[in-house]
Structure formats: structure tokens, C-alpha cells
Design an enzyme around this catalytic site. Sequence first.
Site, PDB file in Angstrom:
ATOM      1  N   GLU A 170       3.986   6.529 -16.521  1.00  0.00           N
ATOM      2  CA  GLU A 170       2.774   7.353 -16.785  1.00  0.00           C
ATOM      3  C   GLU A 170       3.986   8.634 -16.904  1.00  0.00           C
ATOM      4  OE1 GLU A 170      -0.115   7.552 -13.261  1.00  0.00           O
ATOM      5  OE2 GLU A 170       0.086   5.426 -13.104  1.00  0.00           O
ATOM      6  N   ASN A 211       5.992   2.520 -18.173  1.00  0.00           N
ATOM      7  CA  ASN A 211       4.857   1.190 -17.770  1.00  0.00           C
ATOM      8  C   ASN A 211       3.932   2.552 -17.104  1.00  0.00           C
ATOM      9  OD1 ASN A 211       3.202  -0.256 -16.393  1.00  0.00           O
ATOM     10  ND2 ASN A 211       3.426   0.665 -14.105  1.00  0.00           N
ATOM     11  N   HIS A 247      -5.940  -0.735 -15.376  1.00  0.00           N
ATOM     12  CA  HIS A 247      -7.509  -0.553 -14.494  1.00  0.00           C
ATOM     13  C   HIS A 247      -8.756  -0.154 -14.747  1.00  0.00           C
ATOM     14  CE1 HIS A 247      -4.515   0.579 -11.788  1.00  0.00           C
ATOM     15  NE2 HIS A 247      -3.140   1.085 -12.067  1.00  0.00           N
ATOM     16  N   GLU A 275      -0.494  -3.634 -13.029  1.00  0.00           N
ATOM     17  CA  GLU A 275      -2.012  -3.528 -12.305  1.00  0.00           C
ATOM     18  C   GLU A 275      -3.184  -3.636 -12.640  1.00  0.00           C
ATOM     19  OE1 GLU A 275      -1.027   0.914 -11.901  1.00  0.00           O
ATOM     20  OE2 GLU A 275       1.055   0.218 -12.011  1.00  0.00           O
ATOM     21  N   ASP A 277      -6.360  -4.262 -12.399  1.00  0.00           N
ATOM     22  CA  ASP A 277      -8.094  -4.256 -11.587  1.00  0.00           C
ATOM     23  C   ASP A 277      -9.124  -3.910 -13.051  1.00  0.00           C
ATOM     24  OD1 ASP A 277      -8.004  -1.562 -11.407  1.00  0.00           O
ATOM     25  OD2 ASP A 277      -6.823  -1.861  -9.181  1.00  0.00           O
TER      26      ASP A 277
HETATM   27  O1  G3I Z   1       1.220   8.037   3.705  1.00  0.00           O
HETATM   28  C1  G3I Z   1       0.515   8.962   4.166  1.00  0.00           C
HETATM   29  C2  G3I Z   1      -0.416   8.802   5.717  1.00  0.00           C
HETATM   30  O2  G3I Z   1       0.738   8.929   5.914  1.00  0.00           O
HETATM   31  C3  G3I Z   1      -1.667  10.002   5.672  1.00  0.00           C
HETATM   32  O3  G3I Z   1      -2.303   9.293   6.797  1.00  0.00           O
HETATM   33  C4  G3I Z   1      -2.764   9.425   4.501  1.00  0.00           C
HETATM   34  C5  G3I Z   1      -4.232  10.399   4.789  1.00  0.00           C
HETATM   35  O4  G3I Z   1      -4.241  10.113   3.459  1.00  0.00           O
HETATM   36  O5  G3I Z   1      -2.118   9.120   2.849  1.00  0.00           O
HETATM   37  C6  G3I Z   1      -1.269   8.414   3.098  1.00  0.00           C
HETATM   38  O6  G3I Z   1      -0.652   8.691   1.617  1.00  0.00           O
HETATM   39  C7  G3I Z   1      -1.696   7.643   0.914  1.00  0.00           C
HETATM   40  C8  G3I Z   1      -0.590   6.835   0.387  1.00  0.00           C
HETATM   41  O7  G3I Z   1      -1.221   6.164  -0.979  1.00  0.00           O
HETATM   42  C9  G3I Z   1       0.081   5.848   0.750  1.00  0.00           C
HETATM   43  O8  G3I Z   1      -0.793   4.362   1.517  1.00  0.00           O
HETATM   44  C10 G3I Z   1      -2.193   8.004   0.115  1.00  0.00           C
HETATM   45  O9  G3I Z   1      -2.842   9.235   0.332  1.00  0.00           O
HETATM   46  C11 G3I Z   1      -2.866   7.789  -0.750  1.00  0.00           C
HETATM   47  O10 G3I Z   1      -2.938   8.811  -2.594  1.00  0.00           O
HETATM   48  C12 G3I Z   1      -2.105   6.594  -1.695  1.00  0.00           C
HETATM   49  O11 G3I Z   1      -2.056   6.372  -2.684  1.00  0.00           O
HETATM   50  C13 G3I Z   1      -1.385   5.084  -3.991  1.00  0.00           C
HETATM   51  C14 G3I Z   1      -1.690   5.945  -5.238  1.00  0.00           C
HETATM   52  O12 G3I Z   1      -0.751   4.880  -6.760  1.00  0.00           O
HETATM   53  C15 G3I Z   1      -0.897   7.185  -5.462  1.00  0.00           C
HETATM   54  O13 G3I Z   1      -1.027   7.601  -6.534  1.00  0.00           O
HETATM   55  C16 G3I Z   1      -2.175   4.240  -3.999  1.00  0.00           C
HETATM   56  O14 G3I Z   1      -2.252   3.626  -2.635  1.00  0.00           O
HETATM   57  C17 G3I Z   1      -1.408   3.012  -5.117  1.00  0.00           C
HETATM   58  O15 G3I Z   1      -2.264   1.729  -4.679  1.00  0.00           O
HETATM   59  C18 G3I Z   1      -1.324   3.514  -6.138  1.00  0.00           C
HETATM   60  O16 G3I Z   1      -0.775   2.761  -7.319  1.00  0.00           O
HETATM   61  C19 G3I Z   1      -1.165   4.031  -8.926  1.00  0.00           C
HETATM   62  C20 G3I Z   1       1.115   2.878  -9.034  1.00  0.00           C
HETATM   63  O17 G3I Z   1       1.741   3.649  -8.557  1.00  0.00           O
HETATM   64  C21 G3I Z   1       0.822   3.613 -10.637  1.00  0.00           C
HETATM   65  N1  G3I Z   1      -0.240   3.527 -11.124  1.00  0.00           N
HETATM   66  C22 G3I Z   1      -1.376   3.952 -10.828  1.00  0.00           C
HETATM   67  C23 G3I Z   1      -1.553   2.739  -8.623  1.00  0.00           C
HETATM   68  C24 G3I Z   1      -3.184   3.580  -8.688  1.00  0.00           C
HETATM   69  O18 G3I Z   1      -3.891   4.822  -8.176  1.00  0.00           O
END
Ligand code: G3I
Length: 495
Positions: A170, A211, A247, A275, A277
Site C-alpha cells: 500500500e 500490493n 476489497h 485480498e 472481499d
Molecule cells: O493484537 C491486538 C490485540 O492485542 C488487541 O486486544 C485488539 C483490540 O482491538 O487489537 C489487536 O490488533 C488487531 C489486529 O488486527 C490483530 O487482530 C487490530 O486492532 C486490528 O486493527 C488489526 O486489523 C487488521 C488490519 O489489517 C490492520 O490494518 C486486520 O486483522 C487485517 O485483516 C487487515 O489486513 C489488511 C491487509 O494487511 C492489507 N490490506 C488491507 C487489509 C484489510 O484492512
Amino acid sequence: MKPPSTGTERHRSRTRARGPATALAAVAAATAVALNLAIPAQAASTLKAAAEARGRYFGTALTRGDLGISAEVNLAAAQFDMVTPGNEMKWDATEPSKGSFNFGSGDQIVSFAQSHGMRVRGHNLVWHAQLPAWVGGVPLNQVQGVMENHITTEATHYRGKVYAWDVVNEPYNEDGTLRQDVFYKAMGSGYIAAALRAAHAADPNAKLYINDYNIEGINAKSNGLYSLAQSLLAQGVPLHGIGLESHFIVGQVPSSLQANMERFAALGLDVAITELDDRIQMPADSSELQQQGTDYGRVVNACLAVPRCVGVSQWGVDDGHTWIPGTFPGYGAPMMWDSSYQPKAAYQAALSALNSGTSSPSQSPSQSPSQSPSQSPSRSPSASPSSSPSSSPSSPVPGACSATIKTINSWGGGFQSEVTVRAGSSAVNGWTVKWAWPGGQTISSLWNGVSSGSGSSVTVRNESYNGSIAAGGSTTFGFTANGTAATPTATCTSP
Ligand code: G3I
């Protein structure tokens, strides 16, 4: 490549295998053999088997948390042959403090993949998000060293275990300029070449990708990336592929998706849907779920139509485990399975696109070599498949549908347009759109439709996969043309 599986498979012929039709199917099969067409004898019953039969993979994203949900991982292992770790290989997970690396979670994903015969897309090495705060505090003249150390350590750890890396994730703003993140501030645009070179040195066999999202269609953002890719390749930088995150919002798959993939492929790059969806404003109704099926089918077909499109990955497995509602409140249901792990129209559409191959846009200059019978050379370019409603002998019904032409992009001597075909208060089964050019324009390339006509008169009929439009629903096709951009009034009729 695994052979297509059997069991619950259905025969891929459109003809029902009963009575005289059986003989017809046998003739069709014999004809296919005589023409030496690369067609699997039977339809595959899983995405991975169907994709492998077309020389592609079908992947999913899994997090460490997902590994503890047996229904989800069983489904993933049955259907997919590629895994992208959802979070576990990102910088905040792997180097949470400077020089202190932790690959435990990523290793768990890799071992799950390996034990189920799945490959891994590494995601990701350099990204402005999920970047631990300490990186932002590094003096700018030390950022390159920190970045290269991170890449070298992680890519070396996973050497030989990942099929591909999203090396830079990104990097673009929506207007086609590079994000002013810490890496850009320290190194300018050169950080991307430096990152790719470090990754290649650490794992020379991994395919190295840039990507991004909102680069699926031809637009300012993908134009910026396209120019960068040209320049990197001209400098001999090891860039091997472009990941189109995809997305999408239901009904909004860009009509230029295939044309966009083709232009990157023409540079000698692989392309992948990384990715996928397709979110819906909740609650999702049945026509939206049908439209979602159309969308998934279009994405898979676009990939199949581009030989350098190596595969499609969905960002998750089922509607119960997806990032969408958390990021887009009010939206959901973006996956091919619902939250009870039941397959949706999107799954059937993706599987049938892979199995049938009939829906690859027939006018693509770079069509996949694995064509289906309906794409045989004997097919007239303007003819619809025999099952297409548009070949019905009944009289066209004016007013059943409408069409509008919109200019998407223009340049000296040419332009790109998108045509929206909308059903009226009843569903449409097959459509024909006509217009007249006002100033000598000529279509140079058209997708998601079959064009005919001559001179200033243009006629475009539906493809086999987008002829059915729910009441009030819409579909789009697109084209590029020579001449001055114009938006003539179009008529639409339905048989
Ligand atoms: O690990 C912490 C945990 O300790 C805490 O309790 C919890 C509370 O919110 O958060 C946890 O972290 C989260 C993390 O995922 C792991 O689960 C974050 O809040 C959450 O924001 C994060 O989201 C991820 C996101 O990327 C962040 O940008 C999504 O799971 C993940 O699917 C998403 O994937 C991205 C790709 O990498 C890049 N392209 C877009 C795609 C969708 O956003």
C-alpha cells in the site's frame, strides 16, 4: 497439479446427461478432443482443484486466531491451496522492538499451510500501517538500514517457505502519488527499489510484489503504480508481480479490471488478486447476494482471461470472521461462505467460473490458452453461447432495460468509458445496447460485452455471465476507443 477431484462433481457440459442429450454430450466431448482443447473432463468440486486445473491457485487469509476455529480451518484446508497470514508476518508482529524478532505466530501459519499442502504468500515486509512506533522514532538517516535489516532478517527466516512476498504494501495515495511515510521521508521513492533488492538477496526464489488497494481498475492510483513498475523494471529492480487487493463493494467491481491486469502483465509482471472481499450494506438481501455472485464470477473470469494472473485469494473464509464490520460499520457479508459456513452464490459463481471457462471475455487479445468449447475458434465473435438468453428468437422488449455511458478517462486521441446497463422493474435475461458515435470514434478494446456493428453504429450484447440482471439491478461493461471522448445516448433492449 492435482487432478480434478471426483465424488460430488457434476459434468461440465451444459447439456443434461440424459437420453439424446447424452449422445450430444459425447459428440461435444469427442469434438473437444479432436480440437485438442485443454478442458478438464469433469468439473472440480473445490476452488483449489478447479483453480489448479486452470493453472491458478485459490487462496485465503488466515490469522493465528482462525487456526483455533476448527470449522473455519477445515473449510480453508478443503477449499484453498494458498494461505496469506492476516497479521502474523507484519512488522508489528515480527519486530515489535528494534532488533528483537519474533516469528512464532507466522511460523504457525506456515506450518498449518505446509501440513495441508498449501503454499504461502508472505504479507508483508514494508508497510506504513501495523508498523511499531519505534520505527517512527528512528533518525531518518538510519531508516534505510533499519528497513533493510528487517527485510533481510524476515525474508531469510522464511526463505524457501513462501511462494511470494508483498514486499511493499500500500505505498500509494489515491491520487497516484506515493505516501509520505517514514520510508519515503528517509529515502524518497527509492525505498521501494531498496526494499525489493534486499528481499531478493534474502530469498532469490520468492516472487516479489507491490500490493495495494483501489488499483484494480485503470485510475490515477494504478496509473502511478504502472509508471513506477515501468521505471523499476527499466532499472533491473527485482519486481515480479502486482497484487490487486480487491476489497470491493457489491456491484462495484471496476469494468477495467481485466484491461488493467493486462497492462501490468504486458510489462512482464505477474498479477494476482490478493485480498478479495465484496461487502454489502447490512442486512444483505437476496438480490445483493446474487450480485455478489456476479462480482465474484467477474473477478475470477478476469483473472482467467489474463495468462499472467496467477491466482485469486479471498481475505478470509466466512462472513463470521472478517475485518469488514469492524472497519466499515453497517457493512458485512463479504465472503463466499456465510457465518454458518454455508456456501453462498459467490462460491457457486467462483467455482463455476473456474470450471466452465465459458465466461472469459471473448475479445481479450491475451486470452488464457485453456479455453472452453464455447471459445473455440469457430465461434463467431458476435455470437452468444447457445445457452445465452440473448440468442432467444423472441422479439426484443424496449424499455426493459436502460444504458448510460460514462467517460472514465481520456487522453490525446483516445478515451475509456464505462456503460451501466440497468434492469427496469423486472429482471432482465439478456440485453443489447446500441448507440451511434457522433464524431468517427472507434472502439479499440471492449470487455464484459460482445460488440458488433459497423461504422458509427455500435451494438454490444451481454456476455454469457452478465446477461441476467435482477429487477432494479445493474451490470457494467467497458471499452477503450480512439477519438474524442463522447457520451452518446444509448438504447437498451432485452429479448
Ligand atoms: O493484537 C491486538 C490485540 O492485542 C488487541 O486486544 C485488539 C483490540 O482491538 O487489537 C489487536 O490488533 C488487531 C489486529 O488486527 C490483530 O487482530 C487490530 O486492532 C486490528 O486493527 C488489526 O486489523 C487488521 C488490519 O489489517 C490492520 O490494518 C486486520 O486483522 C487485517 O485483516 C487487515 O489486513 C489488511 C491487509 O494487511 C492489507 N490490506 C488491507 C487489509 C484489510 O484492512
